[in-house]
Design an enzyme around this catalytic site. Structure first.
Site, PDB file in Angstrom:
ATOM      1  N   ASP A  84       0.865  -1.169   0.000  1.00 28.71           N
ATOM      2  CA  ASP A  84       0.000   0.000   0.000  1.00 28.71           C
ATOM      3  C   ASP A  84       0.906   1.225   0.000  1.00 28.71           C
ATOM      4  OD1 ASP A  84      -2.166   1.776   0.507  1.00 28.71           O
ATOM      5  OD2 ASP A  84      -3.206   0.185   1.606  1.00 28.71           O
ATOM      6  N   ASP A  98      -2.830   4.755  -2.368  1.00 27.66           N
ATOM      7  CA  ASP A  98      -3.805   5.397  -1.487  1.00 27.66           C
ATOM      8  C   ASP A  98      -4.252   6.755  -2.049  1.00 27.66           C
ATOM      9  OD1 ASP A  98      -5.028   5.279   1.276  1.00 27.66           O
ATOM     10  OD2 ASP A  98      -3.949   7.183   1.470  1.00 27.66           O
ATOM     11  N   GLU A 128      -6.564   3.819  -5.582  1.00 25.64           N
ATOM     12  CA  GLU A 128      -7.752   4.073  -4.760  1.00 25.64           C
ATOM     13  C   GLU A 128      -8.341   5.406  -5.204  1.00 25.64           C
ATOM     14  OE1 GLU A 128      -9.482   4.683  -0.252  1.00 25.64           O
ATOM     15  OE2 GLU A 128      -7.616   5.631  -0.866  1.00 25.64           O
ATOM     16  N   HIS A 177     -11.461  -1.923   4.277  1.00 24.39           N
ATOM     17  CA  HIS A 177     -11.260  -1.481   5.663  1.00 24.39           C
ATOM     18  C   HIS A 177     -11.875  -0.118   5.952  1.00 24.39           C
ATOM     19  CE1 HIS A 177      -8.272   0.430   3.216  1.00 24.39           C
ATOM     20  NE2 HIS A 177      -7.938   1.232   4.196  1.00 24.39           N
ATOM     21  N   ASP A 178     -12.471   0.513   4.948  1.00 27.08           N
ATOM     22  CA  ASP A 178     -13.062   1.844   5.136  1.00 27.08           C
ATOM     23  C   ASP A 178     -14.582   1.848   5.084  1.00 27.08           C
ATOM     24  OD1 ASP A 178     -10.559   3.133   5.292  1.00 27.08           O
ATOM     25  OD2 ASP A 178     -10.433   3.315   3.109  1.00 27.08           O
TER      26      ASP A 178
HETATM   27  C1  NOJ Z   1      -7.664   5.828   2.346  1.00 22.97           C
HETATM   28  C2  NOJ Z   1      -7.427   4.672   3.245  1.00 22.97           C
HETATM   29  O1  NOJ Z   1      -8.031   3.542   2.714  1.00 22.97           O
HETATM   30  C3  NOJ Z   1      -7.971   5.061   4.597  1.00 22.97           C
HETATM   31  O2  NOJ Z   1      -7.992   3.976   5.472  1.00 22.97           O
HETATM   32  C4  NOJ Z   1      -7.135   6.192   5.129  1.00 22.97           C
HETATM   33  O3  NOJ Z   1      -7.673   6.637   6.347  1.00 22.97           O
HETATM   34  C5  NOJ Z   1      -7.092   7.341   4.144  1.00 22.97           C
HETATM   35  N1  NOJ Z   1      -6.872   6.910   2.800  1.00 22.97           N
HETATM   36  C6  NOJ Z   1      -5.981   8.275   4.475  1.00 22.97           C
HETATM   37  O4  NOJ Z   1      -4.757   7.699   4.115  1.00 22.97           O
END
Ligand code: NOJ
Length: 527
Positions: free
Chosen positions: A102, A204, A272, A334-335
């Site tokens: 990542d 990310d 992402e 995870h978000d």
């Molecule tokens: C996206 C990530 O998936 C998330 O978990 C993170 O808090 C934010 N970017 C900031 O890096």
């Protein structure tokens, strides 16, 4: 590109996302680590996935659990060290598994030496590596930008008397990608890991990395109401998705391609990017100047679960892809809430069948193969800074990050110590050991789907055609290699009459499919 012979591993393959803190602890810290992941590689190989993506494992104060990186080229001691990483990578490769890291380019930790220098004085050589601005003429932040975690995206720094930008936490200052030094240093980071042999990166918040020149105010969102996510008070028009960011994606891609060509092992970049399809598809770049291989498609994770909506989004996504763009699909990560927490056990099985039969590369989130569902996090165990900054409006991500459950031994075999987040309430029954032996389990369904996907070239690489279907049903055909495989998914909890033909290959209900009907909550694959 779609011809079977030319297909790359990342087109055929299935990616499995590991949240390292929660996969397997090997040293009794209550937090997962690299040696733990290594111990579980046989499980992953036997599950039938092809590549592992690890959420960040780099040195970090963990304000955002690793998405605040203090050293891009070192492993946080909580997870191990470089030797443990090299062992894991070699062990994964021995099993034919790819490993993706990542990469977090938009921001570093405020503890990163670059930022420590940058904030030390206005004339420090690293000052311009971050985004510093004077207060607005009447005082206060330079513009109206809002952090994705709530509150102004600007933090006042008393030492040098300026604000710095942070799209996320104040502990995550945004890097200035318009500075050539930043660009070069970050490309060196990619080189460092590519030289070690990683198979690619998930990048990310890629669409955040460049901000509009002059950083004007973002347009106000008139639809915003108290209780909504503060981030949405404005439309992120000037703070995200700038044309210059595409050039950076292309530069990263050129490097990945160069490594692929030199080593004969193709490296992949997954971006992402949370954008509507028309803007998402631009991140594929052009044939002359490709962008990322896979701009993450989160539509299934974010949309309502009804047949009309799901059918429409499949059609719209497919139509939005450029001729050279390979599709991909995500159910959860995870978000966002876990798929079984959103849909319940029965529809989570239908969703798994959808994810693993659609055209394109699926990313499967750890624990979803067990259908881990809702986990209530008691207030004193909340860890997620997003929940802490805007409590009680449903933004907490802890429920999606709880430990993997391996067996019915203490702490579900995850750790010899109390895990950093609680386990799901039914972990004694809902774990790998219990589900392995049960042909009707969610885990067995995943194994069967993954075997079928690999065996049927039509499912791996074939074309997709949406079919007319009764209300409540999504149906499509996958064709390739002289086969036509039909997938029918009942997104409702009632039986639907459906005159399907062909031989059943797999039903989410396990036992024999019934002619003339798609049963309540049933997904069925026939050929
Ligand atoms: C996206 C990530 O998936 C998330 O978990 C993170 O808090 C934010 N970017 C900031 O890096």
């Amino acid at each position: 590109m779609n011809a079977a012979a030319d297909a790359a591993w990342w087109q055929r393959g299935v990616i499995y996302q590991i949240y390292p803190r929660s996969f397997q602890d090997s040293n009794g810290s209550g937090v997962g680590d690299l040696a733990g992941i290594e111990r579980r590689l046989d499980y992953l190989r036997d599950l039938g996935v092809d590549a592992l993506w690890l959420s960040p494992i780099f040195t970090s104060p963990m304000a955002d659990f690793g998405y605040d990186v203090a050293d891009y080229c070192a492993i946080d001691p909580l997870f191990g060290n470089l030797a443990a990483f090299d062992r894991l990578l070699a062990a994964a490769h021995r099993r034919g598994l790819k490993l993706l890291l990542d990469f977090v380019p938009n921001h570093s930790s405020d503890q990163h030496p670059w930022f420590v220098e940058s904030r030390s004085s206005r004339d420090n050589p690293k000052r311009d590596w971050y985004i510093w601005r004077d207060a607005a003429p009447g005082g206060g932040p330079p513009n109206n930008w809002i952090s994705d975690f709530g509150g102004s995206a600007w933090q006042w720094d008393g030492v040098t008397g300026q604000y710095y930008l942070h799209a996320f936490l104040p502990e995550q200052p945004d890097l200035n990608w318009r500075n050539p030094g930043v660009r070069a240093a970050m490309m060196d980071v990619l080189r460092f890991w590519l030289d070690r042999g990683v198979d690619g990166f998930r990048v990310d918040v890629l669409w955040h990395i460049v901000k509009a020149d002059g950083m004007p105010d973002n347009p106000v969102n008139d639809g915003w109401r108290r209780g909504d996510n503060e981030r949405d008070r404005v439309h992120q028009v000037h703070s995200t998705d700038q044309p210059e960011a595409h050039a950076i994606a292309a530069e990263m891609r050129a490097m990945a391609d160069q490594y692929g060509a030199q080593t004969g092992r193709e490296r992949v970049l997954i971006g992402e990017i949370y954008l509507p399809f028309d803007r998402l598809s631009r991140w594929y770049g052009t044939p002359d100047r490709p962008g990322v291989h896979l701009p993450f498609n989160f539509a299934l994770a974010l949309s309502r679960w009804d047949a009309d909506g799901v059918g429409r989004l499949i059609a719209e996504y497919e139509a939005s892809l450029p001729a050279w763009g390979w599709p991909n699909w995500v159910l959860s990560n995870h978000d966002v809430p876990r798929i079984a927490a959103r849909l319940g056990d029965r529809q989570a099985r239908v969703a798994a069948m959808l994810l693993l039969t659609l055209r394109g590369t699926p990313t499967l989130y750890y624990g979803d193969e067990l259908a881990i569902g809702e986990v209530a996090i008691p207030p004193d165990r909340v860890r997620d800074p997003r929940e802490a900054r805007q409590p009680g409006i449903g933004l907490g991500r802890d429920p999606s990050r709880t430990p993997m459950a391996w067996d019915a031994s203490p702490n579900a075999g995850f750790s010899s110590a109390e895990p950093w987040l609680p386990l799901h309430p039914d972990w004694r029954d809902r774990n790998v050991a219990a589900q392995s032996g049960n042909p009707a389990s969610m885990l067995s369904l995943h194994r069967q789907l993954l075997v079928l996907r690999r065996r049927e070239e039509a499912l791996t690489l074939g074309a997709l055609e949406l079919l007319d279907a009764p209300q409540g049903v999504v149906a499509f055909a996958r064709t390739g290699d002289g086969r036509r495989v039909t997938v029918m998914l009942n997104l409702t909890s009632r039986d639907v009459s459906l005159d399907w033909t062909g031989q059943p290959l797999l039903s989410t209900h396990g036992e024999c499919a019934q002619r003339g009907v798609l049963r309540a909550d049933e997904g069925l694959i026939v050929a």
